[in-house]
Write an enzyme that holds these catalytic residues in place. Structure first.
Site, PDB file in Angstrom:
ATOM      1  N   GLN A 278       2.707   9.780   3.133  1.00  0.00           N
ATOM      2  CA  GLN A 278       4.091   8.413   4.010  1.00  0.00           C
ATOM      3  C   GLN A 278       5.418   8.906   3.209  1.00  0.00           C
ATOM      4  OE1 GLN A 278       1.613   5.146   2.080  1.00  0.00           O
ATOM      5  NE2 GLN A 278       1.342   6.219  -0.225  1.00  0.00           N
ATOM      6  N   HIS A 314       2.170 -10.347  -6.805  1.00  0.00           N
ATOM      7  CA  HIS A 314       0.791  -9.935  -8.137  1.00  0.00           C
ATOM      8  C   HIS A 314       0.460 -10.344  -8.966  1.00  0.00           C
ATOM      9  CE1 HIS A 314       2.969  -6.450  -7.111  1.00  0.00           C
ATOM     10  NE2 HIS A 314       1.560  -5.723  -6.688  1.00  0.00           N
ATOM     11  N   ASP A 357      -6.254   5.230  -5.186  1.00  0.00           N
ATOM     12  CA  ASP A 357      -5.378   5.619  -4.286  1.00  0.00           C
ATOM     13  C   ASP A 357      -5.284   6.866  -3.316  1.00  0.00           C
ATOM     14  OD1 ASP A 357      -2.174   3.550  -3.860  1.00  0.00           O
ATOM     15  OD2 ASP A 357      -1.870   5.666  -3.087  1.00  0.00           O
ATOM     16  N   ALA A 401      -9.938   5.647   0.382  1.00  0.00           N
ATOM     17  CA  ALA A 401     -10.758   4.936  -0.347  1.00  0.00           C
ATOM     18  C   ALA A 401     -12.453   4.551   0.061  1.00  0.00           C
ATOM     19  CB  ALA A 401     -10.591   3.248   0.269  1.00  0.00           C
ATOM     20  N   ASP A 421      -5.336  -4.118  -2.695  1.00  0.00           N
ATOM     21  CA  ASP A 421      -3.966  -4.258  -2.473  1.00  0.00           C
ATOM     22  C   ASP A 421      -3.857  -2.998  -1.898  1.00  0.00           C
ATOM     23  OD1 ASP A 421      -1.651  -5.458  -3.010  1.00  0.00           O
ATOM     24  OD2 ASP A 421      -1.282  -4.571  -4.189  1.00  0.00           O
TER      25      ASP A 421
END
Length: 566
Positions: A278, A314, A357, A401, A421
């Site tokens: 990204q 959060h 992540d 994930a 998240d």
């Protein structure tokens, strides 16, 4: 016999010429594939919708390559035509990204420049009507470049075939098959180069390097077939001119391109990094009067957090989840590589936190600031996440994930609370991480008396997507309730909390709500109030479908909702 080399007895072409032509064809095929990736990659990272951009770009370039193959029949001299063609491909391929960035960047800045010139107030920017259409059209420039490059790339095989045939003393029975073989092999090599090398470098540098191969192919062709090429000295001189342009673009192009991309953001971009997965941009807005600057993180052009209100998002993501869990000793966080959610989790003094992540570079950015990051920004990022990523209780796993949770299941781990998240399901690749199949995996990892929360996009901008997330979690065996709160940077935002057995999430919160002592912003009253929705909010719930794996249902809901309610 050319250069005294032995002729191929079947074709009459010297081994040198044959190897040269097939090698050039393979190299150009690699370049052609990389151009497809470059343009779709840029369209996806800068303009969003990466998957759709890739599919559209590949389709457009294949079609235009077909037209290019037909158009090659109009070229009289294949030798001269090929040299001119490679010159143009190198020029267009190297300039496509930076010209597109410049046009889009200035298109975004034009309303502000016009408003400043005319003395218009800030809330009266002339960004509608004709200007808005121009801005929208400029975002399709990568596809226009794809059409142009595809057209030229489509001419390469027919021209090489004609050159190869003209050098033969007889008809080449397997001319097309041989060249296509080289083309396919070259494309495979191009894909490997893209994945192994070019994904990790600046996109403009990658474009310049790719274009240099086209230019080199033209130079080699000139050297070998000097006598057959018309105006060969002029073409040779033009190759050197384009070579200088490529050197300049490889040297300064990345910073120029980044400057143009920065024009897309309202605030000043103070740090940018392209990872394998990204494009990351961090902006800074100075406020003066002794107020701290506001920093915002954008991934592929989409806002991920603003330092001004990230604590709202959060806090609502983490504290209700842990309050509803019977224990808080083992916590799993999926996504959240910035460490901001982790900071809230650590307030509950857990024994162990596993954070998974995909993007190692993103996590590293927030864990240990790189040398090229401004010191003020580095200090602010560490302050924002409380240096949580370096806490010894945290185990960081870098994995997709969808497959990574299988490894946690194989380790027979279970967690008291799970927090998901992830970015919004704004492109198909993320859809699987919001699917019933994925939630069933998470169900295996959650303790019987634990709780799980999933960030679920905006209930007001994307109501169908929001409700679909909740229904999909319910289909995986969870008791689900949804809640929402206003996060000024995002607007009204929502989360889905679920339990496996016993009381529902809200019942648990009502009975056992107990927040950590150092959490001063979020209160039990705010949490319970967040579960209230307008009376008719779920009126279409029965018609809204769950998101089965490979259905892309949620992606379609998200796309349609945000298009309608933006």
């Amino acid at each position: 016999m050319a250069l005294g080399l032995k002729n191929n007895k079947t074709t009459g072409i010297s081994w040198l010429d044959d190897a040269l032509l097939l090698g050039i064809m393979a190299s150009l095929a690699a370049c052609g594939l990389i151009y497809e990736y470059l343009l779709s990659h840029y369209a996806g990272r800068i303009l969003g919708a990466l998957e759709a951009a890739i599919y559209t770009m590949i389709g457009l370039m294949i079609v235009s390559m077909g037209f290019g193959a037909f158009a090659a029949r109009k070229i009289r001299c294949a030798f001269t035509g090929f040299v001119v063609l490679e010159l143009l491909v190198a020029l267009c391929g190297s300039l496509a990204i930076i010209i597109t960035a410049a046009v889009i960047g200035f298109g975004q800045q034009f309303p502000l420049m016009l408003a400043n010139t005319l003395g218009l107030p800030a809330d009266h920017l002339p960004d509608g009507g004709f200007i808005a259409k121009l801005q929208n059209l400029s975002e399709y420039l990568p596809y226009l470049w794809g059409l142009i490059l595809g057209l030229m790339i489509g001419m390469e095989i027919p021209l090489i075939a004609r050159v190869r045939q003209s050098l033969s003393e007889a008809h080449l029975l397997h001319n097309a098959g041989t060249i296509y073989g080289a083309d396919y092999l070259g494309a495979g090599i191009g894909a490997a180069i893209w994945v192994a090398f070019m994904l990790a470098i600046d996109i403009q540098l990658a474009a310049a390097l790719t274009a240099s191969v086209n230019l080199l192919a033209g130079l080699v062709f000139i050297w070998r077939f000097w006598e057959q090429i018309v105006r060969v000295r002029l073409l040779l001189a033009l190759h050197f001119v384009v070579g200088l342009i490529l050197i300049l673009l490889a040297w300064q192009g990345p910073s120029w391109e980044q400057d143009f991309n920065n024009l897309l953001y309202k605030d000043k971009v103070v740090y940018a990094k392209a990872t394998r997965f990204q494009q990351l941009n961090i902006t800074e807005r100075l406020r003066g009067q002794g107020l701290a600057p506001v920093y915002s993180l954008y991934i592929n052009g989409r806002l991920q957090f603003s330092s001004s209100d990230e604590h709202i998002y959060h806090s609502f993501l983490v504290h209700p989840t842990l309050a509803a869990s019977a224990r808080q000793q083992k916590v799993l966080i999926i996504g959240g590589g910035d460490g901001l959610g982790l900071k809230q989790v650590l307030k509950w003094q857990p024994e162990q936190v596993v954070l998974m992540d995909l993007d190692k570079d993103l996590v590293q950015l927030f864990k240990q600031a790189p040398e090229d990051m401004p010191n003020a920004l580095a200090r602010e990022l560490k302050r924002l996440n409380g240096d949580a990523l370096n806490d010894p209780r945290v185990e960081i796993l870098f994995d997709d994930a969808f497959n990574g949770v299988d490894k946690l299941i194989a380790r027979e781990l279970s967690f008291d609370a799970i927090i998901v998240d992830l970015p919004d399901p704004s492109h198909p690749d993320l859809n699987k991480l919001y699917s019933d199949f994925f939630y069933r995996k998470l169900n295996e990892l959650l303790s019987a008396d634990g709780a799980i929360t999933v960030q679920s996009t905006s209930p007001y901008h994307a109501p169908h997507a929001f409700i679909s997330v909740g229904k999909t979690m319910a289909s995986a065996g969870f008791d689900v309730q949804q809640y929402h709160h206003n996060v000024p940077s995002f607007g009204e935002w929502g989360w889905s909390m679920a339990t496996k057995s016993g009381d529902s999430p809200k019942q648990r919160l009502t009975k056992h709500l107990n927040l950590p002592a150092d959490e001063t912003w979020l209160t039990p009253g705010l949490i319970l109030g967040a579960f209230e929705f307008p009376g008719d909010f779920y009126r279409e719930k029965d018609e809204i479908k769950i998101n089965k794996l490979n259905s892309l249902q949620l992606y379609q809901y998200h796309l349609a909702d945000w298009s309608e309610n933006r």
